[in-house]
Design an enzyme around this catalytic site. Structure first.
Site, mmCIF file in Angstrom:
data_model
loop_
_atom_site.group_PDB
_atom_site.id
_atom_site.type_symbol
_atom_site.label_atom_id
_atom_site.label_comp_id
_atom_site.label_asym_id
_atom_site.label_seq_id
_atom_site.Cartn_x
_atom_site.Cartn_y
_atom_site.Cartn_z
ATOM 1 N N TYR A 50 0.829 -1.212 0.000
ATOM 2 C CA TYR A 50 0.000 0.000 0.000
ATOM 3 C C TYR A 50 0.868 1.269 0.000
ATOM 4 C CZ TYR A 50 -3.723 -3.279 1.450
ATOM 5 O OH TYR A 50 -4.592 -4.332 1.525
ATOM 6 N N LEU A 190 -17.691 -3.738 1.639
ATOM 7 C CA LEU A 190 -18.864 -3.012 1.132
ATOM 8 C C LEU A 190 -19.151 -3.364 -0.324
ATOM 9 C CD1 LEU A 190 -18.152 0.446 2.832
ATOM 10 C CD2 LEU A 190 -19.790 -1.325 3.544
ATOM 11 N N ILE A 228 -13.009 -4.986 7.812
ATOM 12 C CA ILE A 228 -12.062 -3.867 7.786
ATOM 13 C C ILE A 228 -12.404 -2.854 6.690
ATOM 14 C CG2 ILE A 228 -10.098 -4.992 8.915
ATOM 15 C CD1 ILE A 228 -9.150 -5.844 6.056
ATOM 16 N N SER A 231 -12.539 4.110 4.744
ATOM 17 C CA SER A 231 -13.068 5.405 4.322
ATOM 18 C C SER A 231 -12.012 6.441 4.622
ATOM 19 C CB SER A 231 -14.367 5.761 5.058
ATOM 20 O OG SER A 231 -14.828 7.011 4.576
ATOM 21 N N ASN A 240 -19.105 3.970 9.795
ATOM 22 C CA ASN A 240 -18.769 2.540 9.752
ATOM 23 C C ASN A 240 -18.478 1.958 11.135
ATOM 24 O OD1 ASN A 240 -19.101 2.814 7.017
ATOM 25 N ND2 ASN A 240 -16.917 2.893 6.547
#
Ligand code: NDP
Length: 275
Positions: A50, A190, A228, A231, A240
């Site tokens: 990441y 999501l 997990i 946002s 969330n």
């Protein structure tokens, strides 16, 4: 706020809800992490690939939340697979995070055709024995990959982090996890919003006064999985997290179960080999 914890098969405990840092820009990561921890999250899911582990570590320290109350995950990327290179990659992650240990270290993908994931797993076992990772697990492992590492090392991963959302519920793999006492951790929970307007989700949202995203996250929690969501918006992070003051009924859970189409958002672990 009281939030649930799951007991891992190594006896450690892990918050059931966390937040993810995939695609969070490096420059924003410290702030997102600090904001989330101050809101009440206690699990942060990162990965070497990441490119934002330094911000992950900065955000943890800036939050003021004591280190031993934050559950920190990172992952070994595909190009680092192999015994020695995994040991080096884990040390490099700890250096970027500026932490003495992570709470959970995962193999990011099996990359089975490269034939290195068993050696990579042996390196994770050593890192756990040396205290550099308090718990170890895998991500995107299918049944054959799980059977192989367990068969060759005798060590059962604490967690398998896999794609799960209403359109991809993975019942077979989750039943195996239950049998082996592996916690399922749901990524892309999501599902890119594809089920937000689905009647079972919309109806539960209308009944409970919650958003579709909250209904879906609550569904994950009630299946027993760890989840997990990501946002970058403070309001999204807060929304969330606000899923512990209501419950879905058994018929609502059953209705959401019917949305499974076996349709992935992300790559297929059987073939994904990106280095
Ligand atoms: P999510 O399912 O968490 O969805 C994130 C998207 O949904 C963002 O666009 C976000 O936008 C939006 N969103 C978040 N909350 C809400 C809300 N309440 N209402 C409406 N929209 C919302 O997807 P991810 O793919 O990021 O998965 C979560 C985490 O899982 C990752 O960050 C990563 O840590 C992990 N992961 C692991 C993988 C693996 O291979 N192990 C692969 C993929 C992900 P906004 O920021 O604007 O809120």
């Amino acid at each position: 706020m009281t939030q649930p914890f799951l007991t891992l098969n190594d006896g450690r405990s892990m918050p059931q809800l966390g937040f993810g840092l995939w695609q969070v820009p490096a420059a924003a990561t410290a702030n997102v992490t600090m904001t989330a921890l101050r809101l009440g999250y206690r699990l942060v899911d990162g990965a070497a690939i990441y490119g934002n582990e330094a911000g992950q570590g900065h955000g943890i320290r800036a939050s003021g939340v004591p280190r031993d109350q934050v559950f920190v995950t990172t992952k070994v990327w595909n190009s680092a697979q192999g015994y020695d290179s995994t040991l080096r990659a884990a040390e490099a992650s700890l250096k970027r995070l500026a932490l003495a240990h992570v709470d959970l270290l995962l193999i990011h993908w099996p990359c089975a055709s490269r034939g290195l994931y068993v050696d990579t797993w042996r390196a994770l076992v050593r890192l756990r024995d040396e205290g550099r990772a308090l718990s170890i697990g895998v991500s995107n492992f299918n049944a054959p990959h799980l059977h192989r590492i367990i068969g060759e090392t005798g060590v059962v991963p604490a967690v398998n982090q896999i794609e799960v959302n209403p359109r991809l519920q993975q019942p077979g793999l989750r039943a195996l996890h239950a049998e082996l006492e592996i916690v399922t951790q749901s990524w892309t929970p999501l599902g890119q919003g594809r089920s937000f307007a689905a009647p079972p989700v919309a109806a539960a949202a209308a009944r409970t006064g919650k958003s579709p995203a909250q209904v879906i996250l609550r569904w994950h929690i009630q299946t027993g999985a760890s989840v997990i969501p990501r946002s970058t918006r403070p309001a999204g992070l807060a929304e969330n997290l606000d899923i512990f003051d209501f419950a879905l009924s058994e018929p609502e859970m059953a209705a959401i179960a019917t949305l499974d189409e076996g349709a992935r958002c992300g790559p297929d672990p059987a073939t994904f080999e990106m280095a």
